[in-house]
Write an enzyme that holds these catalytic residues in place. Sequence first.
Site: not given
Length: 488
Positions: A251, A256, A263, A337
């Site tokens: 990954k 992110d 977040k 994922r």
Amino acid sequence: MKITADASDPAKRKTAALCGFVLEGAAGAAGLGGPGLDDLIKEAIGKNGGKKGRISMTGTPGMPSERVILAGLGPAGKVTSDGIRSEAGRLARQVRDMGLADFAVAAPSILDPAEEAALIVEGAELALYSFDEFKAEKAGNSPRLHILGGGPSAARAIKDAQSITAGVAFARGLANMPPNECPPDKLGRAAVKMCTGKKMRCIVLKKPELKKGGFGGIIAVGQGSSNEPRLIIVEYNGGKKGQKPIVLVGKAVTFDTGGISIKPGEKMDEMKFDKCGGCTVLGIMKAVEDLALPVNVIGIVPSVENMPGGSSYRPGDIVKLYSGKTAEILNTDAEGRLILADALSYGEKKYAPSEIIDFATLTGACIVALGNNVAGMVSNDDAFAKRIEGASERTAEEVWRLPINDDYMSMIKSEVADMRNLGMGRAAGTITAAAFLKNAIGDTPWVHLDIAGTAWNQPATKKKPYNPGGATGFGVRLVAGYLKGRAQ
């Protein structure tokens, strides 16, 4: 770092620092001594007693060496390979901090001689790694290292250790890059640049090819960013023609934010490390080529930037993955994922591998469960899992296997799609993330490594001399060593 080795007399060695290891309570240094040296060594031992983690030194008037520096290994019955690796790193950092040009390290003659030579190299090379690309003042050249001992196989052991540590350094260097300097496109270009040998080639799929190919997870996660996604594929063909390859998937979310499910701002800067799984795969591929292993290995790195915006994917969306299965999006911060599932399905379908290993900074739940010094492992094959556990013991990159069964698989079932990208509440978050990945593959032996806690140095990380701040390169030595063992 320039490294040499021989079995010359330590007492006659001309060097800025003659270094060795001391067992707790011992009267002399392991593997180090000689006329004129023994009394000086005893003097230095008196300053640390051989206690693990302690350094002592003394001058060497009238001798070819300028000083003796000793590192404690602790009690004789508790010496491990990682203890030697760690203390070699401590010696190297001491020499560097003193500004010395070279040092000689005597192998302690406790373990296999060639293994000791490799451990000294690993400890020193990894400890002296420095990420200074964006600093005006650079670290400068590393001191030269000479190993005293190591046996007849030392030269090969040293060369192999340098190949593996170069892979770790490559992975660390990419992982430490700031997000503005390493979006998916630049990561792909770094992979292309790495592939210089005749046995290795790199293919980078861009957004149009990903859309056409049905990589719905990668497209969905990356669609909110102006930095378009990439799928990086590195093929190493060192084995026999027709030999099934081993597929590695990593990954690489270059930054992110969490996307729409954003977040908290605190420590969001650390999300540059969300690409560590992909960087580990590229580091392994570099090591495999440098080692010239007679195996076939495929590295696959899905790379995206997960950003909020008007075109971002949303909670409530349903995404069709490469496998043809659909995923209900409940949280856009569970993005890893999705991109891994596409890459895993692609790798299995295209390459029909004998084994698959994936690496990902996948879940905070793994840190809650295992902390910052052990990676979570999930596998569909007991024998394969045990082989990876054995490899991890040799490199001291610890893994802990977690269960997966039908009960966990049922926790990601969706009422409106084939599966959901979150489990049920906070229960078994690491395992339900792995369950999502398990749905992406068939019966190929598979190991998933969740490196969220181990990929970079965090407050609870056990400090090791050979792991300076920033990315650790966790998994490169483990899997490079595993592949080397498979090739023998």
